[in-house]
Design an enzyme around this catalytic site. Structure first.
Site, PDB file in Angstrom:
ATOM      1  CG  ASP A 149       1.423  14.933  11.494  1.00  0.00           C
ATOM      2  OD1 ASP A 149       1.008  15.984  10.959  1.00  0.00           O
ATOM      3  OD2 ASP A 149       2.064  14.074  10.877  1.00  0.00           O
ATOM      4  CE  LYS A 187       9.284  -1.970   0.284  1.00  0.00           C
ATOM      5  NZ  LYS A 187       9.524  -2.950  -0.804  1.00  0.00           N
ATOM      6  CG  LEU A 229      -1.987  -1.090   1.272  1.00  0.00           C
ATOM      7  CD1 LEU A 229      -2.754  -1.019   2.568  1.00  0.00           C
ATOM      8  CD2 LEU A 229      -2.925  -0.991   0.088  1.00  0.00           C
ATOM      9  N   GLY A 230       2.045   1.177   0.530  1.00  0.00           N
ATOM     10  CA  GLY A 230       2.893   2.370   0.593  1.00  0.00           C
ATOM     11  C   GLY A 230       4.124   2.096   1.418  1.00  0.00           C
ATOM     12  CD  GLU A 231       9.753   1.866   1.108  1.00  0.00           C
ATOM     13  OE1 GLU A 231      10.852   1.568   1.594  1.00  0.00           O
ATOM     14  OE2 GLU A 231       9.479   1.747  -0.102  1.00  0.00           O
ATOM     15  N   GLY A 232       6.911   4.191   4.250  1.00  0.00           N
ATOM     16  CA  GLY A 232       7.312   5.352   5.036  1.00  0.00           C
ATOM     17  C   GLY A 232       8.721   5.171   5.550  1.00  0.00           C
ATOM     18  CE  LYS A 290       4.689   1.293  12.098  1.00  0.00           C
ATOM     19  NZ  LYS A 290       4.292   2.285  13.081  1.00  0.00           N
ATOM     20  CG  PHE A 308       7.197   3.003   9.327  1.00  0.00           C
ATOM     21  CD1 PHE A 308       6.721   1.878   8.682  1.00  0.00           C
ATOM     22  CD2 PHE A 308       6.524   4.201   9.156  1.00  0.00           C
ATOM     23  CE1 PHE A 308       5.588   1.944   7.899  1.00  0.00           C
ATOM     24  CE2 PHE A 308       5.384   4.265   8.378  1.00  0.00           C
ATOM     25  CZ  PHE A 308       4.918   3.135   7.751  1.00  0.00           C
TER      26      PHE A 308
END
EC number: 2.7.10.1
Length: 821
Positions: free
Chosen positions: A675, A550, A543-546, A571, A548
């Site tokens: 945030d 994937k 779904l995505g990557e940050g 996560k 921290f």
């Protein structure tokens, strides 16, 4: 003890500080008028003795009078007059109260420079007359005049008219003294020859060509005889007027196209009130292209332009000198229209090198035409050797739609020697054998792989090697992708509606010392972290990557007793260091303790081998920011088929009150989010909204963050002044962010301060500026936003009161949840 120590030691330093403090108070008191008290924003004079005889004025070099917003005067029997220049210095004044005093006269121009005045209270004074000219330029919410000995005359008839036509002054019982010195209700006042005036223009509509001249005529009437004047606003064209008692004319010469659409009014005014008649000026002129720039890439490629003209110009594009025939892949879009100005773009859907070239825009109407040209480059031609090898065959890059060189290509093939043809034939035979052998091997390998996949359908998680797509069930939102190490996976910004799944992390949440100080024995039994077996987790796609690691969409088996499997978001932890593992376990304990219907649900962890995994609930419709944009007025620009239904005001209130409910819970747990933004909220079925933050938003929404130093990313557009200047984060700073979230919701996901750079945003917020009211936002909600954006944290609205108000507003408007389809 030495003399120096005697006068400069620590004790003397404290004494000098005390003296300076007293001196400061003494100086401030000297700057304030006698019988008054002053602060940085307020003046109040309530002591009857010795009292004041004139309107209070601040001493030079004291408090800046422009910052004064409220003046309260009471019990001042010797204050009788407000002169023309008494109030002019207080340009920021909003509330003026003079009660139980001796006020008898107010000069006509007393409030001429106080355009911010909203509330005036002159209760129980000595006013016998008051003209409407004092207040006609003000946008007053309250004008309270009870308890004054008004004389029954035409001078105060405007107050009766005001009460009859408007709700202000609200529920006031006003009286006046008649010829017999008896109190008469103002509502019963009848004065002969005292009525509203009238104004009439000769022409209701006015259309003229640019550069020409025109004369307007107006007649007025009424008793008392009115004054006639022209209200031309910000008319650019040269103009002059002539007026008599009942007739007036306005001559406009060399009319400018900038004045098209402006309103011109003839106004008649007397003691009782005013009347006006208006005409809209329409100017016809030849078109001009004021703006044309190189293409930019957003959802589509766009060549932006701005065209002025009236009547509306016809637009025609040319490509390399030839007429461009528009289609659904290349078409003109007008985004904003402002009477005679049109902002739009030539939209190109996935252009290639074939679309590079010169684009000419021609705008034309019956008064003339204009054209401008721009060179557009969308991408280089395919083939890395083309730029460096001058002998690269040009035929590879011919326009596919231009078959003029086909004959030449055939002729060149006839020039090949016969020996080369024989060699080529031998090579072709060898190629055929090679292809057959390779195809056989590949077919056998595919058969083996299919058998292995069937056997391994419920096998281990497989995170150490390539992660495979296991199933296509329950995942109609977007096509599945095979994910492998080193391959290019679809970014979360390019995916479907579930592309970004975000949950709470240690980065945006300030650690609660009360929580992290407790031991396992103090934890509730139902808040222990649940451990999930790795073989129960089956990946579907990334779904995505940050920062921290994937985030994957996955199926989780045996998680809920009532379901064999459910969709979850997992996560992974990229950093396997000891510190990262400690943070991972602390965060898992934190998330387990955060249990609320509007906080993203945390199911548990998987710590069998690497990588470490957190399992969250899956929210079908992705992050709230994308959802708002997809259901806003601009959704047609992003939708590939029929655009989704636009969110209604009641649905936006429903979203807002859910986020507020989640923030009430976080505040009750003594957690600060830091945030809060729509990008960090998720949308599920039936418009269910929850707060979360997996940390991916820093990558997907990088423009929302301001980099400080090497690594720190701050969401300054959502932060209050104290957080920007001092890095101070509290529940009150979350309240500020919640106000910005409300603004995002009612602008359908626009970026706050989108027209400003990060540095300009910091300057605006620290100087006290706030966001403007969105067009679709109710006044009650905007006032709620303003309550969240008070500069002093302790003066901001309480999070519970915010939730209660939003809940009441949402209940007043029924929400229809079929928007999600």
């Amino acid at each position: 003890m030495s003399p120096w120590l005697k006068w400069h030691g620590p004790a003397m330093a404290r004494l000098w500080g005390l003296c300076l403090l007293v001196l400061g108070f003494w100086r401030a008191s000297l700057a304030c008028p006698t019988s008054c008290k002053c602060s940085s924003a307020r003046i109040w004079c309530t002591e009857p003795s010795p009292g004041i005889v004139a309107f209070p004025r601040l001493e030079p070099n004291s408090v800046d009078p422009e910052n004064i917003t409220e003046i309260l005067i009471a019990n001042q029997k010797r204050l009788e007059i407000i002169n023309e220049d008494d109030v002019e210095a207080y340009v920021g004044l909003r509330n003026l109260t003079i009660v139980d005093s001796g006020l008898k006269f107010v000069a006509y121009k007393a409030f001429l420079k106080n355009s911010n005045l909203r509330h005036i209270n002159f209760t129980r004074n000595k006013l016998t007359s008051l003209s409407r000219r004092h207040f006609r330029h003000l946008d007053l919410s309250d004008l309270i005049l009870t308890g004054n000995p008004f004389t029954c005359s035409c001078d105060i008839m405007w107050l009766k008219t005001l009460q009859e036509t408007k709700s202000s002054p609200d529920t006031q019982d006003l009286y006046c003294l008649n010829e017999s010195s008896k109190n008469m209700p103002l509502a019963n006042l009848q004065i002969p020859n005292c009525g509203l005036p009238s104004a009439r223009l000769a022409a209701p509509n006015l259309t003229v060509e640019e550069g020409k001249s025109v004369t307007l005529s107006c007649s007025v009437g009424g008793d008392p005889l009115p004054t006639l004047y022209w209200d031309v606003g910000n008319l650019v064209s040269k103009h002059m007027n002539e007026t008599s008692h009942t007739q007036g004319s306005l001559r406009i010469t060399n009319i400018s196209s900038d004045d098209s659409g402006k309103q011109i009014s003839c106004v008649a005014e007397n003691l009782v009130g005013e009347d006006q008649d208006s005409v809209n000026l329409t100017v016809h002129f030849a078109p001009t292209i004021t703006f044309l720039e190189s293409p930019t890439s957003d959802h589509h490629w766009c060549i932006p332009f701005t065209v002025r003209g009236n009547p509306k110009p016809a637009l025609q594009w040319f490509y390399n000198g030839a007429i461009l025939n528009e289609s659904k892949y290349i078409c003109t879009k007008i985004h904003v229209t402002n009477h005679t100005e049109y902002h739009g773009c030539l939209q190109l859907d996935n252009p290639t090198h074939m679309n590079n070239g010169d684009y000419t825009l021609m705008a034309k109407n019956e008064y003339g035409k204009d054209e401008r040209q721009i060179s557009a480059h969308f991408m280089g031609r395919p083939g890395v050797d083309y730029e460096t090898n001058p002998n690269y065959p040009e035929v590879l890059y011919e326009d596919w739609t231009t078959p003029t060189d086909i004959g030449d290509t055939t002729n060149k093939s006839n020039e090949i020697p016969s020996t080369d043809v024989a060699d080529q034939s031998n090579r072709e035979h060898l190629s055929v054998y090679a292809v057959v052998v390779i195809a056989s091997v590949v077919g056998f390998c595919l058969l083996v792989m299919l058998l292995l996949l069937k056997l391994a359908r419920h096998s281990k998680f497989g995170m150490k090697g390539p992660a495979s797509v296991i199933s296509n069930d329950d995942d109609s939102a977007s096509p599945l992708h095979h994910i492998s190490n080193g391959s290019n996976t679809p970014s979360s910004s390019e995916g479907g509606p579930d592309a970004v799944i975000i949950g709470m992390t240690k980065i945006p949440v300030i650690e609660n010392p009360q929580y992290f100080g407790i031991t396992n024995s103090q934890l509730k039994p139902d808040t222990f972290v649940q451990h999930i077996k790795r073989h129960n987790i089956v990946l579907k796609r990334e779904l995505g990557e940050g920062a921290f690691g994937k985030v994957f969409l996955a199926e989780c088996y045996n998680l809920c007793p009532e379901q064999d499997k459910i969709l979850v978001a997992v996560k992974t932890l990229k950093d396997a260091s000891d510190n990262a593992r400690k943070d991972f376990h602390r965060e898992a304990e934190l998330l387990t303790n955060l249990q609320h219907e509007h906080i993203v649900k945390f199911y548990g962890v998987c710590v069998e081998g690497d990588p470490l995994i957190m399992v969250f609930e899956y929210m079908k419709h992705g992050d709230l920011n994308k959802f708002l944009r997809a259901h806003g007025p601009d959704a047609v620009l992003m939708a590939e088929g029929n655009p989704p239904t636009e969110l209604t005001q009641s649905q936006m209130l429903h979203i807002a009150q859910q986020i507020a409910a989640g923030m009430v819970y976080l505040a009750s747990q003594h957690f600060v989010h830091r945030d809060l933004a729509t990008r960090n909220c998720l949308v599920g079925e039936n418009l269910l909204v929850k707060i979360g933050d997996f940390g991916m938003s820093r990558d997907v929404y990088s423009t929302d963050y301001y980099r400080v130093g090497g690594h720190t990313m701050l969401p300054i557009r959502w932060m209050p002044p104290e957080s920007i200047m001092y890095r101070k984060f509290t529940t009150e700073s979350d309240v500020w962010s919640l106000g910005v979230v409300l603004w995002e919701i009612f602008t359908y996901g626009k970026q706050p301060w989108y027209q400003l750079s990060n540095n300009e945003v910091i300057e605006c917020i620290t100087q006290g500026r706030v966001l403007q009211r969105p067009r679709t936002c109710p006044q009650e909600v905007y006032e709620l936003m303003l309550g969240c954006w008070q500069r002093e944290p302790h003066t901001r609205k309480n999070i519970k009161s915010i939730h209660t108000l939003l809940q009441n507003l949402a209940k007043a408007s029924p929400v229809y949840l079929d928007i999600l389809g």
